[in-house]
Design an enzyme around this catalytic site. Structure first.
Site, PDB file in Angstrom:
ATOM      1  N   LEU A 147       0.863  -1.181   0.000  1.00 22.56           N
ATOM      2  CA  LEU A 147       0.000   0.000   0.000  1.00 22.56           C
ATOM      3  C   LEU A 147       0.903   1.236   0.000  1.00 22.56           C
ATOM      4  CD1 LEU A 147      -2.499  -1.343   2.696  1.00 22.56           C
ATOM      5  CD2 LEU A 147      -2.737  -1.450   0.198  1.00 22.56           C
ATOM      6  N   ASN A 148       0.908   1.963  -1.119  1.00 20.93           N
ATOM      7  CA  ASN A 148       1.896   3.014  -1.350  1.00 20.93           C
ATOM      8  C   ASN A 148       1.213   4.353  -1.663  1.00 20.93           C
ATOM      9  OD1 ASN A 148       4.619   3.987  -1.824  1.00 20.93           O
ATOM     10  ND2 ASN A 148       4.172   3.930  -4.014  1.00 20.93           N
ATOM     11  N   GLY A 149       0.079   4.606  -1.015  1.00 20.10           N
ATOM     12  CA  GLY A 149      -0.677   5.817  -1.325  1.00 20.10           C
ATOM     13  C   GLY A 149      -0.346   7.013  -0.471  1.00 20.10           C
ATOM     14  N   LYS A 161       5.823   8.639   1.012  1.00 22.36           N
ATOM     15  CA  LYS A 161       6.499   8.206   2.233  1.00 22.36           C
ATOM     16  C   LYS A 161       7.484   7.080   1.941  1.00 22.36           C
ATOM     17  CE  LYS A 161       5.645   6.781   6.977  1.00 22.36           C
ATOM     18  NZ  LYS A 161       4.635   6.369   7.978  1.00 22.36           N
ATOM     19  N   ASN A 285       1.195  -2.579   4.584  1.00 18.53           N
ATOM     20  CA  ASN A 285       1.602  -1.176   4.477  1.00 18.53           C
ATOM     21  C   ASN A 285       3.091  -1.127   4.149  1.00 18.53           C
ATOM     22  OD1 ASN A 285      -0.978  -0.642   5.357  1.00 18.53           O
ATOM     23  ND2 ASN A 285      -0.376  -0.138   7.457  1.00 18.53           N
ATOM     24  N   ASN A 364      -2.544  -5.412   9.802  1.00 22.22           N
ATOM     25  CA  ASN A 364      -2.784  -5.054   8.395  1.00 22.22           C
ATOM     26  C   ASN A 364      -1.843  -5.798   7.444  1.00 22.22           C
ATOM     27  OD1 ASN A 364      -4.937  -3.600   7.206  1.00 22.22           O
ATOM     28  ND2 ASN A 364      -3.492  -2.172   6.281  1.00 22.22           N
ATOM     29  N   LYS A 430       5.967   5.252  11.682  1.00 17.42           N
ATOM     30  CA  LYS A 430       5.006   6.351  11.520  1.00 17.42           C
ATOM     31  C   LYS A 430       5.596   7.697  11.936  1.00 17.42           C
ATOM     32  CE  LYS A 430       1.630   3.464  10.452  1.00 17.42           C
ATOM     33  NZ  LYS A 430       1.195   3.342   9.040  1.00 17.42           N
TER      34      LYS A 430
END
Length: 542
Positions: A147-149, A161, A285, A364, A430
């Site tokens: 997930l690279n949004g 990121k 993620n 996740n 994060k």
């Protein structure tokens, strides 16, 4: 009489006796306003009707107004944009329709039960089965999806990121490619990498992918949908056209990672991978450095002991005090269901946070059958709760984003399973506090994978809290001449204007607080063990 529509939507649905479900949701968000669901001027007449009938008319009016605005936006698209813009707006329309239909918390607390023993398997049991001789053929059925949004804005960085340097100048994306390349070389396999980008990250990511053209990893990308943010007062889009550059950047958003199912399917990539013989995706993620391909879990999926394959596996791990808000797996109406804190009635939030009652949370890291995604997507049968995400834009305008989460779809799949994995498979970065941990000698790096150093005597990760002076990556890097030795650290708190010289060692509990106007320079070679440092300590060049 109800076909008569007016553009002036001045009246507010505020009658307490007939207030619509939508109003009652938003009033909790902003109690100072009367219910902010704007409707046209037939509301007074309708107040004489039954409550449910009244609410249905309000919903229909809101949907009609939304359709008019979305049609106006679509009309501004160029010919090469029309098809994908139409798909995005159709998806948004469905989500908006469901949003207007939902009433209050989406779970009935009385129906929540602990999952049956066999529905969450311990990882040790999965691993004890060992690996078959033909593990390469099993690996060839796998696709890794990251997930690279997301942007790096929360860490003070521009762009995706995934392009932030996290270890030895390697970015999240570098480490991911290294991991999969190592697998492909070691087992002579063809495991591809798929990146789910957003309109925020797609261009920058595609530019950087050229550097991997000679790596032994096929890399594919597809884009999340692009949905319009809606004004919290009017419930209408704030965008006036399809463009999303310049002033219009704030008008659009990627609608959460639950969008993966529809976007993956619509891109055509899902069908292509199935045609190539791929059977499962491993989704995680991109900032979770613990989410590497696990051969034991993959073997369990492909060669289940009872002969019945799982369509969906969620990796969970044990909660600590820091994870009390994390979504947990429950049994709900005879199905495994992910329950997030936003879905919990207020009266039960403390119970939800209880580490003794709900002992696990969702990492996740998900393993999902491609054929099941295709089947459910074609039946429009993937059910995910809507997350209402309120935002305040730079100009002060209050908007809401309607989002979904990928793990919430677990209840739509057959024969779902939770696997309670070691904490080491959940290593998200994060904040710069997390970054300090993964850059330190607590971890060693091998073929893109981080593992806890054998020199660390206990397997738990230290608790690190860096203050606001360290929030941005650029500031954080400037404040450390080199990353301290943290092998024996339990707890570090740093607040204020603090810098660290080279070769500092931190052990036990270390608290460093520079009050406003003060500065603390920890000298090179210093050893701090169970120390509180405060006041003012300057080291000046001679």
């Amino acid at each position: 009489m109800w076909n008569k529509r007016k553009d002036s939507r001045k009246e507010i649905c505020a009658s307490p006796s007939v207030r619509c479900d939508h109003c009652s949701v938003l009033v909790q968000e902003n109690k100072r306003r009367s219910a902010p669901c704007v409707v046209s001027d037939f509301s007074q007449a309708m107040s004489q009707a039954g409550s449910s009938q009244f609410q249905e008319v309000i919903r229909q009016e809101l949907e009609y107004s939304m359709k008019v605005e979305l049609d106006k936006i679509l009309a501004t698209a160029h010919s090469n944009e029309i098809e994908h813009t139409k798909k995005d707006l159709e998806g948004f329309k469905k989500l908006f329709h469901r949003f207007l239909q939902e009433k209050g918390p989406s779970v009935d607390w009385g129906k929540i039960q602990r999952p049956p023993e066999d529905s969450i398997q311990p990882y040790e049991k999965i691993k004890a089965r060992g690996l078959p001789d033909n593990i390469a053929s099993v690996l060839n059925k796998l696709v890794v999806v990251k997930l690279n949004g997301g942007l790096g804005t929360s860490m003070g960085c521009k762009g995706p990121k995934s392009l932030i340097g996290v270890r030895n100048e390697n970015t999240f994306l570098d480490l991911t490619v290294q991991q999969i390349e190592h697998l492909n070389k070691s087992y002579n396999t063809d495991v591809p990498l798929v990146l789910m980008n957003s309109f925020n990250t797609d261009d920058d990511t595609k530019k950087i992918l050229q550097k991997y053209s000679h790596s032994r990893v096929k890399i594919y990308t597809f884009n999340q949908s692009r949905y319009p943010r809606i004004n919290k007062e009017t419930l209408l889009p704030i965008a006036k056209d399809v463009s999303y550059s310049g002033e219009n950047t704030e008008c659009w958003y990627p609608p959460g990672h639950g969008d993966i199912y529809a976007s993956f399917y619509n891109s055509g990539l899902l069908d292509n991978l199935i045609a190539e013989g791929k059977e499962y995706i491993f989704v995680s993620n991109i900032d979770n450095l613990g989410a590497t391909v696990d051969l034991y879990i993959l073997n369990h999926l492909m060669n289940p002991p009872n002969g019945k394959r799982c369509e969906f596996v969620m990796e969970v791990t044990n909660k600590t005090r820091a994870d009390v808000k994390g979504g947990t797996l429950t049994q709900y109406e005879n199905k495994l269901r992910l329950v997030e804190i936003a879905q919990v009635p207020k009266a039960h939030v403390d119970e939800f946070k209880s580490v003794s009652k709900f002992k696990i949370f969702n990492t996740n890291n998900l393993w999902i059958a491609l054929s099941a995604i295709k089947r459910l997507q074609e039946k429009n049968a993937i059910d995910m709760e809507i997350i209402v995400n309120p935002k305040t834009l730079d100009g002060g305008l209050n908007v809401i984003q309607l989002e979904t989460a990928v793990g919430a779809a677990i209840k739509s799949f057959e024969n779902s399973l939770g696997i309670n994995v070691p904490r080491s498979r959940f290593l998200p970065v994060k904040t710069t506090s997390d970054l300090l941990l993964v850059m330190s000698n607590l971890y060693s790096l091998n073929a893109g994978s981080l593992t806890m150093s054998e020199k660390r005597e206990f397997p738990t990760v230290p608790l690190v809290k860096l203050g606001s002076s360290f929030t941005k990556v650029q500031d954080y890097l400037r404040r450390f001449e080199s990353i301290p030795d943290m092998l024996e650290l339990d707890h570090l708190t740093v607040s204020g204007d603090v810098t660290f010289g080279k070769n500092v060692s931190l052990k036990g509990t270390v608290i460093i607080i520079a009050n406003h106007g003060d500065r603390i320079d920890i000298p090179a070679g210093a050893l701090l063990e169970n120390k509180i440092v405060s006041g003012n300590l300057r080291i000046l060049d001679h």
